[in-house]
Motif scaffolding. Structure first.
Motif, short mmCIF file in Angstrom:
data_model
loop_
_atom_site.label_atom_id
_atom_site.label_comp_id
_atom_site.label_asym_id
_atom_site.label_seq_id
_atom_site.Cartn_x
_atom_site.Cartn_y
_atom_site.Cartn_z
N LEU A 184 25.92 -38.33 35.56
CA LEU A 184 25.44 -37.28 36.04
C LEU A 184 23.94 -36.95 35.70
O LEU A 184 23.27 -37.86 34.88
CB LEU A 184 26.13 -36.22 35.13
CG LEU A 184 27.57 -35.82 35.75
CD1 LEU A 184 28.53 -35.40 34.50
CD2 LEU A 184 27.49 -35.18 37.02
N LYS A 185 23.26 -36.20 36.82
CA LYS A 185 22.02 -36.03 36.53
C LYS A 185 21.68 -34.55 36.49
O LYS A 185 22.57 -33.65 36.59
CB LYS A 185 21.23 -36.59 38.03
CG LYS A 185 21.77 -38.00 38.25
CD LYS A 185 21.08 -38.28 39.64
CE LYS A 185 21.18 -39.61 40.24
NZ LYS A 185 20.91 -40.00 41.46
N SER A 186 20.44 -34.23 36.08
CA SER A 186 20.14 -32.69 35.65
C SER A 186 20.24 -32.01 37.10
O SER A 186 20.75 -30.89 36.98
CB SER A 186 18.91 -32.66 35.20
OG SER A 186 17.88 -33.46 35.92
N VAL B 249 26.96 -31.43 29.27
CA VAL B 249 26.97 -33.05 29.18
C VAL B 249 25.64 -33.51 29.36
O VAL B 249 24.62 -32.93 30.16
CB VAL B 249 28.01 -33.80 30.30
CG1 VAL B 249 27.59 -33.42 31.63
CG2 VAL B 249 28.21 -35.35 30.05
N GLN B 250 25.31 -34.64 28.56
CA GLN B 250 24.07 -35.29 28.76
C GLN B 250 23.81 -36.00 29.89
O GLN B 250 24.77 -36.53 30.56
CB GLN B 250 23.54 -36.15 27.52
CG GLN B 250 23.60 -35.32 26.25
CD GLN B 250 23.07 -36.35 24.97
OE1 GLN B 250 23.21 -37.38 25.19
NE2 GLN B 250 22.51 -35.72 23.98
N ALA B 251 22.74 -36.22 30.71
CA ALA B 251 22.40 -37.08 31.68
C ALA B 251 23.01 -38.59 31.45
O ALA B 251 22.98 -38.86 30.41
CB ALA B 251 20.92 -37.22 31.98
N ASP C 158 22.61 -32.23 39.21
CA ASP C 158 23.97 -32.11 39.31
C ASP C 158 24.26 -30.58 38.79
O ASP C 158 25.67 -30.14 38.89
CB ASP C 158 25.00 -33.07 38.95
CG ASP C 158 24.84 -34.29 39.71
OD1 ASP C 158 24.66 -35.49 38.88
OD2 ASP C 158 24.61 -34.41 40.92
N THR C 159 23.50 -29.96 38.07
CA THR C 159 23.72 -28.76 37.32
C THR C 159 24.03 -27.77 38.36
O THR C 159 23.09 -27.42 39.19
CB THR C 159 22.59 -28.14 36.27
OG1 THR C 159 22.55 -29.20 35.26
CG2 THR C 159 22.79 -26.87 35.94
N THR D 164 26.80 -28.19 33.45
CA THR D 164 25.21 -28.06 33.00
C THR D 164 24.97 -29.57 32.58
O THR D 164 25.59 -29.88 31.55
CB THR D 164 24.97 -27.24 32.00
OG1 THR D 164 25.37 -25.83 32.38
CG2 THR D 164 23.62 -27.27 31.70
N VAL D 165 24.06 -30.51 33.00
CA VAL D 165 23.56 -31.72 32.75
C VAL D 165 22.43 -31.36 32.09
O VAL D 165 21.36 -30.92 32.68
CB VAL D 165 23.57 -32.64 33.83
CG1 VAL D 165 23.31 -33.94 33.46
CG2 VAL D 165 25.00 -32.65 34.59
N SER D 166 22.18 -31.88 30.69
CA SER D 166 21.08 -31.76 30.19
C SER D 166 20.33 -33.19 30.22
O SER D 166 20.90 -34.17 29.96
CB SER D 166 21.17 -31.51 28.78
OG SER D 166 21.87 -32.41 28.01
N SER D 167 18.93 -33.01 30.16
CA SER D 167 18.38 -34.17 30.38
C SER D 167 17.51 -34.75 29.18
O SER D 167 17.83 -33.91 28.26
CB SER D 167 17.08 -34.08 31.42
OG SER D 167 16.30 -32.94 31.25
#
Length: 121
Positions: free
Chosen positions: A86-88, A12-14, A90-91, A118-121
């Motif tokens: 969500l923040k990076s 998911v994206q940030a 949090d990955t 997985t959180v992408s920034s």
């Protein structure tokens, strides 16, 4: 004996949201506290959130307070972790766990296999 299976992880994206689920087997789940933990690469596993057997009492790590919401549905033998904003950082691999007794940050007896977030920034 309680067996736990997590689901709902993904990429998911940030700023986005995910909802993790934890399916439990065993009739005693309704009397157990449930927790969510996570482990990022190269780091120790850390506490994220926990809920008491009835779903009323809740604990959160400071890093997720106000963004994550834990819940428990005893009728469905399931628990959830709603993750918003969500923040990076949090990955991690997220694990659900259960224990007898009061809600707490430690002392969990039964663990699932984990689900990757997985959180992408």
């Amino acid at each position: 004996q309680v067996q736990l299976v997590e689901s709902g992880g993904g990429l998911v994206q940030a700023g986005g949201s995910l909802r993790l689920s934890c399916a439990a087997s065993g009739r005693t789940f309704s009397t157990y506290a449930m927790g969510w933990f996570r482990q990022a690469p190269g780091k120790e596993r850390e506490f994220v959130a926990a809920v008491g057997w009835s779903g009323a009492a809740k604990l959160y790590a400071d890093s997720v307070k106000g963004r994550f919401t834990i819940s428990k549905d005893n009728a469905k033998n399931a628990g959830y972790l709603q993750m918003n904003s969500l923040k990076s950082e949090d990955t991690a691999v997220y694990y659900c766990a259960t224990k007898m007794g009061v809600v707490s940050r430690t002392g969990y007896d039964y663990w699932g296999q984990g689900t990757q977030v997985t959180v992408s920034s």
